[in-house]
Design a protein around this motif. Structure first.
Motif, short mmCIF file in Angstrom:
data_model
loop_
_atom_site.label_atom_id
_atom_site.label_comp_id
_atom_site.label_asym_id
_atom_site.label_seq_id
_atom_site.Cartn_x
_atom_site.Cartn_y
_atom_site.Cartn_z
N MET A 1 0.06 -1.16 0.09
CA MET A 1 -0.01 -0.14 0.07
C MET A 1 1.03 0.73 0.07
O MET A 1 1.81 1.44 1.11
N PRO A 2 0.72 2.23 -0.78
CA PRO A 2 1.12 3.37 -1.22
C PRO A 2 1.25 4.29 0.45
O PRO A 2 0.36 4.25 0.82
N ASN A 3 2.10 4.73 0.56
CA ASN A 3 2.16 5.06 1.95
C ASN A 3 3.76 6.40 2.39
O ASN A 3 4.62 6.36 1.66
N PHE A 4 3.46 7.18 3.04
CA PHE A 4 4.53 8.11 3.39
C PHE A 4 4.76 8.69 5.09
O PHE A 4 3.87 8.10 5.41
N ARG A 5 6.29 8.40 5.56
CA ARG A 5 5.76 8.57 7.38
C ARG A 5 6.64 10.32 7.30
O ARG A 5 7.94 10.32 6.74
N VAL A 6 5.94 10.94 8.20
CA VAL A 6 6.62 12.47 8.32
C VAL A 6 6.22 12.68 9.60
O VAL A 6 5.83 11.88 10.56
N LYS A 7 8.05 13.44 10.09
CA LYS A 7 7.25 13.78 11.28
C LYS A 7 6.37 14.48 12.20
O LYS A 7 6.37 13.89 13.34
N LYS A 8 6.23 15.50 10.87
CA LYS A 8 4.74 16.21 11.91
C LYS A 8 4.26 16.99 10.65
O LYS A 8 4.30 16.73 9.83
N ILE A 9 2.95 16.99 10.61
CA ILE A 9 2.06 17.93 9.73
C ILE A 9 1.07 19.17 10.48
O ILE A 9 1.22 19.32 11.21
N LYS A 10 0.96 19.49 9.30
CA LYS A 10 0.40 21.21 8.89
C LYS A 10 -0.94 20.85 9.74
O LYS A 10 -1.61 20.08 10.00
N GLU A 11 -1.43 22.15 10.08
CA GLU A 11 -3.12 21.60 10.72
C GLU A 11 -3.45 21.34 9.79
O GLU A 11 -3.67 22.00 8.12
N LEU A 12 -4.77 20.31 9.78
CA LEU A 12 -5.40 20.08 8.93
C LEU A 12 -6.90 21.22 8.58
O LEU A 12 -7.35 21.23 9.35
N ILE A 13 -6.59 22.08 7.50
CA ILE A 13 -7.93 23.21 7.48
C ILE A 13 -8.47 22.73 6.66
O ILE A 13 -8.35 22.67 5.12
N LEU A 14 -9.15 21.59 6.23
CA LEU A 14 -10.18 21.73 4.72
C LEU A 14 -11.97 22.49 4.94
O LEU A 14 -12.20 22.55 6.12
N PRO A 15 -12.57 21.79 3.95
CA PRO A 15 -12.07 20.88 2.88
C PRO A 15 -11.07 21.74 1.80
O PRO A 15 -10.34 23.08 1.97
N PHE A 16 -10.30 21.09 1.24
CA PHE A 16 -9.47 21.85 0.35
C PHE A 16 -9.25 21.49 -1.10
O PHE A 16 -9.27 19.93 -0.99
N LYS A 17 -8.95 21.35 -1.50
CA LYS A 17 -8.72 21.05 -3.40
C LYS A 17 -7.92 21.86 -3.79
O LYS A 17 -7.52 22.71 -3.86
N LYS A 18 -7.12 20.51 -4.71
CA LYS A 18 -6.01 20.95 -5.45
C LYS A 18 -6.18 20.09 -6.48
O LYS A 18 -5.89 19.00 -6.45
N ASP A 19 -6.00 20.65 -8.06
CA ASP A 19 -6.53 20.18 -9.25
C ASP A 19 -7.67 18.80 -9.07
O ASP A 19 -9.22 19.35 -8.91
N GLU A 20 -7.86 17.41 -9.30
CA GLU A 20 -9.45 16.85 -8.96
C GLU A 20 -9.22 16.40 -7.76
O GLU A 20 -9.50 15.22 -7.58
N VAL A 21 -7.82 16.29 -6.71
CA VAL A 21 -7.96 15.80 -5.45
C VAL A 21 -8.65 16.92 -4.64
O VAL A 21 -8.74 17.97 -4.15
#
Length: 395
Positions: free
Chosen positions: A1-21
């Motif tokens: 399963m595709p994935n990545f690991r990261v030490k921290k993430i930014k604040e999740l402000i949703l909804p968010f749209k970029k291109d078709e995602v």
């Protein structure tokens, strides 16, 4: 399963749209954040799992999209806009823009897509492996749709390439348990079911695809003159299958030994080199079996909840399993979201369980697709209604 690991993430402000995602909303508990994601026509969950020193961002395995590129693109967008590059620990996905292009119509990614393509006469091959027999049937029966079901994805990809190279268009391949596939088909819709050289499971017979319920499903989906065909090198499997179909009232059989066919699988070639016997069992004239299922029975409109109900459900939630004679219902996880409580449940038949997410607010609704219309799922959903209506008191 595709994935990545990261030490921290930014604040999740949703909804968010970029291109078709589109990252629309999130639900969370103490360990996991789920992000409801849409790419073009498909929706699924991205999952953020909290580890001791980092986060793992990946797709939720029970809602994964039909095209892996949709998941890869979503991970790329999340990494680009909600993470800093210096915080990335590792990544195991590679998105290519041309991966979003549909490569073949010979592979169905879910049952809805498969069912939409079914027209006219149907053959089914269970566990087609290298695809020799399936391709042979497609070549010699151009007016018949050959549905191949296989659990190993590499086999599906390889056979789709072979079919395309031979200009065969009367094939649909799907990765699934064959028992679940049969459950999704209409009654009296299939002419032949092939099961060639299945794993015999001599020491673990409960793992065989052949069982009472499988035979009943064969009887239901096969048309008036429909036929089930087994070819095996295992006399024990041959005998076991014969006994299962003898439970019908007036079955008819054709039994053969070491019959030479025009096409031979690689397994058959191997067994012949070892001088092993090959057994054929054809079965037809099975009792007609009617489906008792109805999609309307997955209707929760008769149950409503208020704020106090939701508070009580959240407070009293626990991981537990309820079992009936032929079905089960398992509450796996609970997530909190602005739109209500999100329950992850497993349910249905013991040998073909399903997983889904339901949202409970003032009513109950499935977040993605409704379950398949089989009686075990219907029984599980009736139990679900009672458990939620009585706030887990009947558990």
């Amino acid at each position: 399963m595709p994935n990545f690991r990261v030490k921290k993430i930014k604040e999740l402000i949703l909804p968010f749209k970029k291109d078709e995602v589109e990252l629309e909303w999130m639900a969370e508990n103490n360990n996991v954040i789920l992000i409801y994601t849409k790419v073009n026509e498909e929706s699924f969950f991205l999952q953020i799992k909290k580890e001791e020193n980092y986060f793992i961002i990946k797709g939720d395995k029970h809602t994964k999209p039909s095209k892996i590129a949709y998941l890869q693109k979503s991970l790329q967008v999340f990494k680009d806009y909600f993470c800093n590059s210096e915080d990335i620990v590792s990544e195991a996905f590679a998105f290519k823009h041309n991966a979003l292009i549909e490569k073949t119509s010979l592979i169905a990614f879910d049952f809805d897509q498969l069912l939409s393509k079914i027209k006219g006469r149907i053959y089914i091959e269970i566990g087609f492996g290298s695809g020799r027999h399936l391709l042979y049937q497609a070549q010699n029966n151009p007016d018949i749709l050959i549905i191949g079901v296989e659990i190993y994805n590499p086999a599906i990809t390889q056979v789709a390439k072979l079919a395309k190279s031979q200009n065969l268009s009367n094939i649909i391949l799907i990765q699934s348990d064959a028992r679940l596939l049969l459950s999704a088909l209409e009654s009296n819709s299939v002419e032949k079911i092939f099961l060639h050289f299945p794993v015999p499971w001599d020491k673990k017979p409960h793992r065989r695809v052949i069982a009472k319920n499988f035979c009943l499903e064969c009887a239901r989906v096969l048309g008036k003159n429909g036929r089930f065909e087994l070819r095996t090198d295992s006399y024990e499997y041959f005998d076991f299958t014969l006994k299962q179909f003898l439970n019908f009232n007036t079955p008819k059989f054709s039994l053969k030994k070491n019959e030479k066919l025009e096409i031979s699988s690689k397994y058959e070639d191997r067994w012949k080199r070892q001088n092993k016997d090959i057994f054929d069992l054809w079965v037809w004239n099975l009792d007609r079996v009617c489906s008792e299922s109805n999609l309307d029975d997955f209707n929760f409109s008769d149950i409503t909840f208020d704020t106090n109900d939701l508070i009580f459900l959240e407070k009293n939630f626990k991981n537990f399993t309820l079992k009936g004679d032929d079905y089960f219902l398992h509450f796996e996880n609970l997530y909190q979201a602005k739109r209500g409580l999100i329950f992850k449940i497993a349910f249905g038949a013991f040998n073909k369980p399903e997983h889904c997410y339901i949202c409970v607010n003032n009513k109950i609704e499935f977040l993605f697709k409704k379950p398949f219309k089989i009686k075990e799922n219907l029984k599980a959903m009736e139990k679900l209604k009672k458990v939620l209506k009585f706030h887990f008191d009947i558990a």
